[in-house]
Write a protein that holds these residues in place. Structure first.
Motif, PDB file in Angstrom:
ATOM      1  N   LYS A  10       0.806  -1.044  -0.116  1.00 33.66           N
ATOM      2  CA  LYS A  10       0.084   0.078   0.078  1.00 33.66           C
ATOM      3  C   LYS A  10       1.000   1.230   0.164  1.00 33.66           C
ATOM      4  O   LYS A  10       0.595   2.376  -0.826  1.00 33.66           O
ATOM      5  CB  LYS A  10      -0.744  -0.226   1.140  1.00 33.66           C
ATOM      6  CG  LYS A  10      -2.140   1.265   1.305  1.00 33.66           C
ATOM      7  CD  LYS A  10      -3.017   0.934   2.481  1.00 33.66           C
ATOM      8  CE  LYS A  10      -3.785   2.031   2.319  1.00 33.66           C
ATOM      9  NZ  LYS A  10      -4.965   2.134   3.681  1.00 33.66           N
ATOM     10  N   SER A  11       2.021   1.490   0.858  1.00 38.70           N
ATOM     11  CA  SER A  11       2.787   2.406   0.820  1.00 38.70           C
ATOM     12  C   SER A  11       3.376   2.525  -0.578  1.00 38.70           C
ATOM     13  O   SER A  11       3.928   3.705  -0.776  1.00 38.70           O
ATOM     14  CB  SER A  11       3.856   2.338   1.970  1.00 38.70           C
ATOM     15  OG  SER A  11       4.708   1.102   1.802  1.00 38.70           O
ATOM     16  N   ILE A  12       3.973   1.752  -1.219  1.00 34.79           N
ATOM     17  CA  ILE A  12       4.646   1.577  -2.534  1.00 34.79           C
ATOM     18  C   ILE A  12       3.733   2.213  -3.639  1.00 34.79           C
ATOM     19  O   ILE A  12       3.962   3.117  -4.485  1.00 34.79           O
ATOM     20  CB  ILE A  12       5.171   0.455  -2.937  1.00 34.79           C
ATOM     21  CG1 ILE A  12       6.306  -0.019  -1.998  1.00 34.79           C
ATOM     22  CG2 ILE A  12       5.643   0.435  -4.338  1.00 34.79           C
ATOM     23  CD1 ILE A  12       6.841  -1.364  -2.311  1.00 34.79           C
ATOM     24  N   LEU A  13       2.479   1.819  -3.326  1.00 33.62           N
ATOM     25  CA  LEU A  13       1.445   2.063  -4.663  1.00 33.62           C
ATOM     26  C   LEU A  13       0.925   3.436  -4.445  1.00 33.62           C
ATOM     27  O   LEU A  13       0.621   4.221  -5.345  1.00 33.62           O
ATOM     28  CB  LEU A  13       0.055   1.136  -4.498  1.00 33.62           C
ATOM     29  CG  LEU A  13       0.192  -0.053  -5.166  1.00 33.62           C
ATOM     30  CD1 LEU A  13      -0.987  -1.175  -4.721  1.00 33.62           C
ATOM     31  CD2 LEU A  13       0.767  -0.303  -6.456  1.00 33.62           C
ATOM     32  N   ARG A  17       2.067  11.531  -5.427  1.00 33.09           N
ATOM     33  CA  ARG A  17       1.076  12.352  -5.034  1.00 33.09           C
ATOM     34  C   ARG A  17      -0.255  11.865  -5.948  1.00 33.09           C
ATOM     35  O   ARG A  17      -1.350  11.798  -5.829  1.00 33.09           O
ATOM     36  CB  ARG A  17       1.270  13.984  -5.358  1.00 33.09           C
ATOM     37  CG  ARG A  17       0.237  14.804  -4.990  1.00 33.09           C
ATOM     38  CD  ARG A  17       0.623  16.163  -5.075  1.00 33.09           C
ATOM     39  NE  ARG A  17       1.126  16.376  -6.417  1.00 33.09           N
ATOM     40  CZ  ARG A  17       0.470  17.244  -7.269  1.00 33.09           C
ATOM     41  NH1 ARG A  17      -0.900  17.269  -7.411  1.00 33.09           N
ATOM     42  NH2 ARG A  17       1.060  17.373  -8.446  1.00 33.09           N
ATOM     43  N   LEU A  18       0.092  11.606  -7.345  1.00 31.51           N
ATOM     44  CA  LEU A  18      -1.157  11.137  -8.450  1.00 31.51           C
ATOM     45  C   LEU A  18      -1.556   9.729  -8.133  1.00 31.51           C
ATOM     46  O   LEU A  18      -2.397   9.292  -8.756  1.00 31.51           O
ATOM     47  CB  LEU A  18      -0.559  11.301  -9.826  1.00 31.51           C
ATOM     48  CG  LEU A  18      -0.195  12.769 -10.039  1.00 31.51           C
ATOM     49  CD1 LEU A  18       0.304  12.650 -11.676  1.00 31.51           C
ATOM     50  CD2 LEU A  18      -1.409  13.782 -10.064  1.00 31.51           C
ATOM     51  N   GLN A  19      -0.774   8.913  -7.502  1.00 29.56           N
ATOM     52  CA  GLN A  19      -1.033   7.433  -7.500  1.00 29.56           C
ATOM     53  C   GLN A  19      -1.133   6.812  -8.578  1.00 29.56           C
ATOM     54  O   GLN A  19      -2.501   6.355  -8.897  1.00 29.56           O
ATOM     55  CB  GLN A  19      -2.088   7.392  -6.174  1.00 29.56           C
ATOM     56  CG  GLN A  19      -2.009   7.746  -5.084  1.00 29.56           C
ATOM     57  CD  GLN A  19      -3.066   7.748  -4.026  1.00 29.56           C
ATOM     58  OE1 GLN A  19      -4.145   7.067  -4.358  1.00 29.56           O
ATOM     59  NE2 GLN A  19      -3.051   8.300  -2.870  1.00 29.56           N
ATOM     60  N   ILE A  20      -0.183   7.073  -9.479  1.00 29.52           N
ATOM     61  CA  ILE A  20      -0.348   6.531 -10.793  1.00 29.52           C
ATOM     62  C   ILE A  20      -0.762   5.144 -11.130  1.00 29.52           C
ATOM     63  O   ILE A  20      -1.544   4.852 -11.818  1.00 29.52           O
ATOM     64  CB  ILE A  20       0.563   7.113 -11.529  1.00 29.52           C
ATOM     65  CG1 ILE A  20       0.354   6.888 -13.118  1.00 29.52           C
ATOM     66  CG2 ILE A  20       1.982   6.274 -11.031  1.00 29.52           C
ATOM     67  CD1 ILE A  20      -0.629   8.058 -13.510  1.00 29.52           C
TER      68      ILE A  20
END
Length: 199
Positions: A10-13, A17-20
């Motif tokens: 979850k932290s990597i994804l 900021r855009l959570q691409i």
């Protein structure tokens, strides 16, 4: 550590900021669902379902038939004269259309894929392309098999009032009207005759 793997993913994804990665994942999942792609696959998603393979094979045969009958003739044909295509590819197109209708019926009952929804977008697009070529481009039309019964029933219904009025005219008793002159008029007429004799 397996207990922390979910938090790590979850932290990597969500690290930017855009959570691409999350946005792309949601986009592809929504596209997959909207296109009903699972309906082209087997239950275990190991590959294309047998029905989809059969449909795509028949679709390719139809396109090959269209191309084969147009080669070398396109120069000489007017835009509305594709009789060779209509005649030679009629059987292949009919088989493809029947298969598509059967797939639709089976899919409504939750066919091979286990999903009861529309057919997958690949099958629907392929059929739309074929129907557009067949009806608009080549101007081929399959004669409706119900035409003769419809014309026969329509003619019978339109002929019924004529039969009704003709039979009622023939079977009714035509009474001749007999004019009976009243005695008073006759007496007046005889008085006039008498007066003419004496005058």
């Amino acid at each position: 550590n397996s207990t922390e793997s979910h938090n790590c993913a979850k932290s990597i994804l969500t690290s930017d900021r855009l959570q691409i990665v999350v946005t792309l994942s949601e986009f592809f999942n929504e596209t997959w669902e909207a296109a009903n792609c699972a309906n082209c696959l087997k239950n275990s998603s190991e590959g294309l379902s047998n029905a989809t393979v059969e449909f795509l094979d028949l679709f390719n045969k139809s396109l090959t038939c269209f191309e084969h009958n147009l080669q070398g003739q396109a120069v000489y044909l007017s835009p509305n004269n594709y009789t060779e295509v209509c005649k030679n590819c009629n059987e292949t197109y009919k088989m493809l259309n029947d298969l598509y209708n059967n797939l639709q019926r089976i899919n409504r009952q939750g066919g091979e894929s286990g999903h009861s929804a529309h057919l997958c977008i690949d099958v629907e697009d392929a059929m739309n392309i074929t129907r557009k070529l067949w009806s608009r481009t080549f101007n081929c039309s399959v004669p409706c098999s119900d035409t003769v019964p419809v014309i026969a029933v329509s003619s019978f219904i339109l002929f019924l009032p004529i039969v009704f009025y003709l039979s009622s005219f023939l079977h009714s008793k035509q009474k001749k009207r007999i004019l009976i002159l009243p005695k008073r008029i006759q007496s007046n007429a005889s008085l006039v005759n008498i007066q003419e004799k004496y005058s």
